[in-house]
Design a protein around this motif. Sequence first.
Motif, PDB file in Angstrom:
ATOM      1  N   LEU A 319      19.615  29.463  31.566  1.00 35.30           N
ATOM      2  CA  LEU A 319      19.276  30.368  30.286  1.00 35.30           C
ATOM      3  C   LEU A 319      19.969  31.844  30.534  1.00 35.30           C
ATOM      4  O   LEU A 319      20.514  32.105  29.649  1.00 35.30           O
ATOM      5  N   LEU A 323      22.956  33.262  28.434  1.00 34.95           N
ATOM      6  CA  LEU A 323      22.953  34.497  27.717  1.00 34.95           C
ATOM      7  C   LEU A 323      23.779  35.592  28.215  1.00 34.95           C
ATOM      8  O   LEU A 323      24.511  36.378  27.069  1.00 34.95           O
ATOM      9  N   ILE A 327      27.038  36.794  25.741  1.00 33.67           N
ATOM     10  CA  ILE A 327      27.342  38.514  25.463  1.00 33.67           C
ATOM     11  C   ILE A 327      28.763  39.058  25.626  1.00 33.67           C
ATOM     12  O   ILE A 327      29.609  39.676  24.975  1.00 33.67           O
TER      13      ILE A 327
END
Length: 388
Positions: A319, A323, A327
């Motif tokens: 995870l 992420l 980004i």
Amino acid sequence: MAPHAGQPGAWGPLLPGLLLLAAALSRPAAPCPFQCYCFAGPKLLLRCASGAELRQPPRDVPPDARNLTIVGANLTVLRAAAFAGGDADGEEKEAGVRLPLLTALRLTQNNIEVVEDGAFDGLPSLAALDLSQNPLRALGGAAFRGLPALRSLQLNQALAQGGPALLEKLDAALAPLADLRLLGLAGNALSRLPPAALHLPRLEQLDARRNALAGLGTDELRALERDGDLPGPRLLLADNPLRCGCTARPLLAWMRNATERVPDARRLRCAAPRPLHNRSFLDLDEAWLRCADGDADGRGEEVDLAGPELEASYVFFGLVLALIGLIFLMVLYLNRRGIQRWMRNLREACRDQMEGYHYRYEQDADPRRAPAPAAPAGSRATSPGSGL
């Protein structure tokens, strides 16, 4: 004139003695000190006698005694009818009833190793028996016969040295105790519970703390349930090395459906496998307790459970990476025009650089533009029109 009995002054000299007697009668019975045997009668008057050299049950206990405690003696062997006139030399005789009112018998720390058949014969009113903290090695299958009123039996720290043979005898000895309410088996290194204890019809509490129980099987859990109106017994299981693997699923499901049946459920901790060590048993996720295909007895479950913590860490790591990647893509999207301009400038700079390299290569390849060779040393330089 001497005061009459009804006058206040008549009791003056006797008043201090009466007050002391009343205080003595109202004072609760003190616990029996070590190396002593004590007995209390109907009026709760406690008497104590030395028991350091006691090698057989005392004979001077009055017949109206209700409680008898023997601590720190060296009884070693309890023969048949030992408290009701049995022969100390081992010849079994018909038991008399010498202590008809005795309701509580405590025999802790007396180095008792053998309890023969009928050791407590002749005690018709006995309701509580405590044999804790004795190194029992042999127990007669009929050791507790003739105890119709027995409600509490304590065998804490008393069975660890007897081995499997002692547990088999314990099963036979417990079977006749149909009215038993409380059974203490704590601190005995038991790897399983005695089947007879689970089938006692009126048992209300079974203390199995501080043993070697890795769990309870489906047969044991089924025995704890009763079809009649009587509720099943409470079970104390703290400080057991529970194995929280495939075989723990029935116990976990049973406890979650009947938490009140295990008062110390919150104290239960996993001892194995390693990823679940010291985790609260009630907080386990049943998805973690997987069985290998075709592995009915739970062997190899540690491979399956290599498990829960690592899987959770991998999921969390994935995870985080996702992420970070999201980004990064968002930054690229928001700066797409600047990135395009930077790429165009970089391409033009590369083109200019390549054109410069190409021009220099063409200049170096033209022989007319090649530099003249150097004159050898000592030769005289002449001009083109000198004719020399």
